[in-house]
Design an enzyme around this catalytic site. Structure first.
Site, mmCIF file in Angstrom:
data_model
loop_
_atom_site.group_PDB
_atom_site.id
_atom_site.type_symbol
_atom_site.label_atom_id
_atom_site.label_comp_id
_atom_site.label_asym_id
_atom_site.label_seq_id
_atom_site.Cartn_x
_atom_site.Cartn_y
_atom_site.Cartn_z
ATOM 1 N N ARG A 211 30.327 -26.463 -12.495
ATOM 2 C CA ARG A 211 29.838 -27.808 -12.777
ATOM 3 C C ARG A 211 28.451 -28.082 -12.191
ATOM 4 N NH1 ARG A 211 31.339 -33.087 -14.751
ATOM 5 N NH2 ARG A 211 29.352 -34.147 -14.488
ATOM 6 N N LYS A 212 28.249 -27.693 -10.945
ATOM 7 C CA LYS A 212 26.973 -28.001 -10.285
ATOM 8 C C LYS A 212 25.816 -27.273 -10.960
ATOM 9 C CE LYS A 212 23.619 -27.683 -7.107
ATOM 10 N NZ LYS A 212 22.524 -26.690 -7.066
ATOM 11 N N VAL A 213 25.988 -25.976 -11.171
ATOM 12 C CA VAL A 213 24.925 -25.185 -11.802
ATOM 13 C C VAL A 213 24.683 -25.670 -13.231
ATOM 14 C CG1 VAL A 213 24.325 -22.875 -12.653
ATOM 15 C CG2 VAL A 213 25.241 -23.167 -10.341
#
Length: 282
Positions: A211-213
Site C-alpha cells: 500500500r505505501k509504495v
DNA sequence: AACCAGGTTATAA
DNA sequence: TTATAACCTGGT
C-alpha cells in the site's frame, strides 16, 4: 543549453530534491543540484524566485522540466486550502516551497520498491549502482551520468547479479516487477483516465509493492493527489496531532486521512512528512 | 553486540 | 480480518 525561469513562488528546490520523493538529485559544492531525469542531465540553481537550469540537450527540455517541477500548478492556492485545517498552520508554514515532482512511473516504481525498510542513503546508493551497471551513459560538462535502465533490461538480469547493487532481498521483487511491466501485463503508463483506486489495484499486483509504495508511485509519478502514502513518520505525526500520541493502525489512519483531506491529501502528506522529519521530534 | 531504518510478504490466530 | 516475524544492508 541554459534556461532561466523567473517568478516561481512558493518554491524551494533544496526541499524538493532532498525531501524523499526523488533519489537522483545531488547537491554540488557550488550549491547547485545535478540530477538525471529521463535521458537528460539537469543542473539546477535557485536564487530566490529564479531558477537557472542547465542541461545537456537542445531546447526541447524546457517544457519537460517545467512539467517535471510542477511549475504550472498554483501552490499558493493549495497552501491556502491546506491552511483551512487550523492544525496544519505550522506545518504549511514550515514546509512552504515543497512541490510534488512529476516523475517517470517505471523509475518511481523500482525506486520505491527499493525504499521499503531502507535508509535514504542506501536507497540512493543502490539506485546509482543500478544506473551505472545497466543504464546508458550521458556526458554533461565533462562528466558521465547514467540513465535509469528500461524494464526490458532489468527483466533480463539474474538475481545474484542484481544483488551486486546492494538491493538485498528486494532483487527478486525488482526483477519480477520488471518482467511483468516489460511483458505489458500491467500498464503503468496508462494512468490518466484511470481512477486512483483502480490504478492502485494494478500497482498492488507487482511484487514488492504494498500500500505505501503504491501510493508513492501514484503520487510522485501519476499525479494522483488523493493518494496518501503512510510511512513511519507520517504515522507518528498523525498519531501526535490527531490521536493524542496513541497508536493507531495503518488502515484506520489511511481512512482518516482520505476522509479528512480528500483531493489534497497528497500535498498534505508531503508537507507533513517534511515537517515531521526536519522540525518536529517525537 | 543488538537494534534500527521512509515496508512487504508469508503465516498464524 | 488483524497481528507477528523474517528480511539485505550499513551505521551506531
Amino acid at each position: 543549453m541554459t534556461m532561466v525561469i523567473d517568478g516561481i513562488h512558493p518554491f524551494n528546490f533544496g526541499m524538493i530534491a532532498d525531501g524523499g520523493q526523488a533519489f537522483r538529485w545531488n547537491l554540488q559544492a557550488d550549491g547547485k543540484y545535478i540530477g538525471v531525469v529521463k535521458n537528460y542531465v539537469f543542473e539546477i540553481c535557485q536564487k530566490d524566485n529564479k531558477l537557472i537550469i542547465d542541461s545537456n540537450g537542445g531546447n526541447n527540455e524546457t517544457e519537460f522540466i517545467k512539467e517535471y517541477l510542477d511549475l504550472y500548478r498554483d501552490y499558493n492556492k493549495i497552501e491556502e486550502e491546506m491552511m483551512k485545517f487550523e492544525e496544519l498552520l505550522p506545518v504549511v508554514n514550515y514546509s512552504s516551497g515543497y512541490r510534488i515532482l512529476f516523475q517517470d512511473p517505471w523509475e518511481t516504481t523500482i525506486s520505491f520498491i527499493i525504499s521499503a525498510n531502507n535508509h535514504i542513503r542506501n536507497i540512493k546508493k543502490t539506485i546509482e549502482n543500478i544506473c551505472r551497471a545497466y543504464g546508458e551513459p550521458i556526458e554533461f560538462k565533462g562528466e558521465f551520468y547514467y540513465t535509469f535502465p528500461t524494464p526490458e533490461i532489468l527483466a533480463g538480469v539474474s538475481e545474484d547479479e542484481l544483488k551486486l547493487t546492494k538491493c538485498g532481498y528486494r532483487a527478486k521483487y525488482i526483477i519480477e516487477t520488471a518482467k511483468i511491466i516489460a511483458s505489458g501485463h500491467v500498464d503503468i503508463y496508462n494512468f490518466n483516465n484511470i481512477s486512483t483506486e483502480e490504478m492502485r489495484k494494478k500497482l498492488l499486483m507487482l511484487p514488492g509493492v504494498g500500500r505505501k509504495v503504491a501510493d508513492c508511485i501514484l503520487l510522485y509519478s501519476m499525479r494522483k493527489f488523493d493518494a496518501f502514502p503512510i510511512d513511519v513518520w507520517i504515522q507518528r505525526i498523525l498519531e501526535h496531532i490527531y490521536f493524542s500520541d496513541n497508536r493507531v493502525s495503518l488502515t484506520k489512519l489511511q481512512k482518516f486521512a482520505e476522509d479528512r483531506f480528500g483531493e489534497i491529501a497528497g500535498f498534505v502528506q508531503q508537507y507533513l512528512f517534511y515537517y515531521a522529519r526536519n522540525c518536529w521530534q517525537a
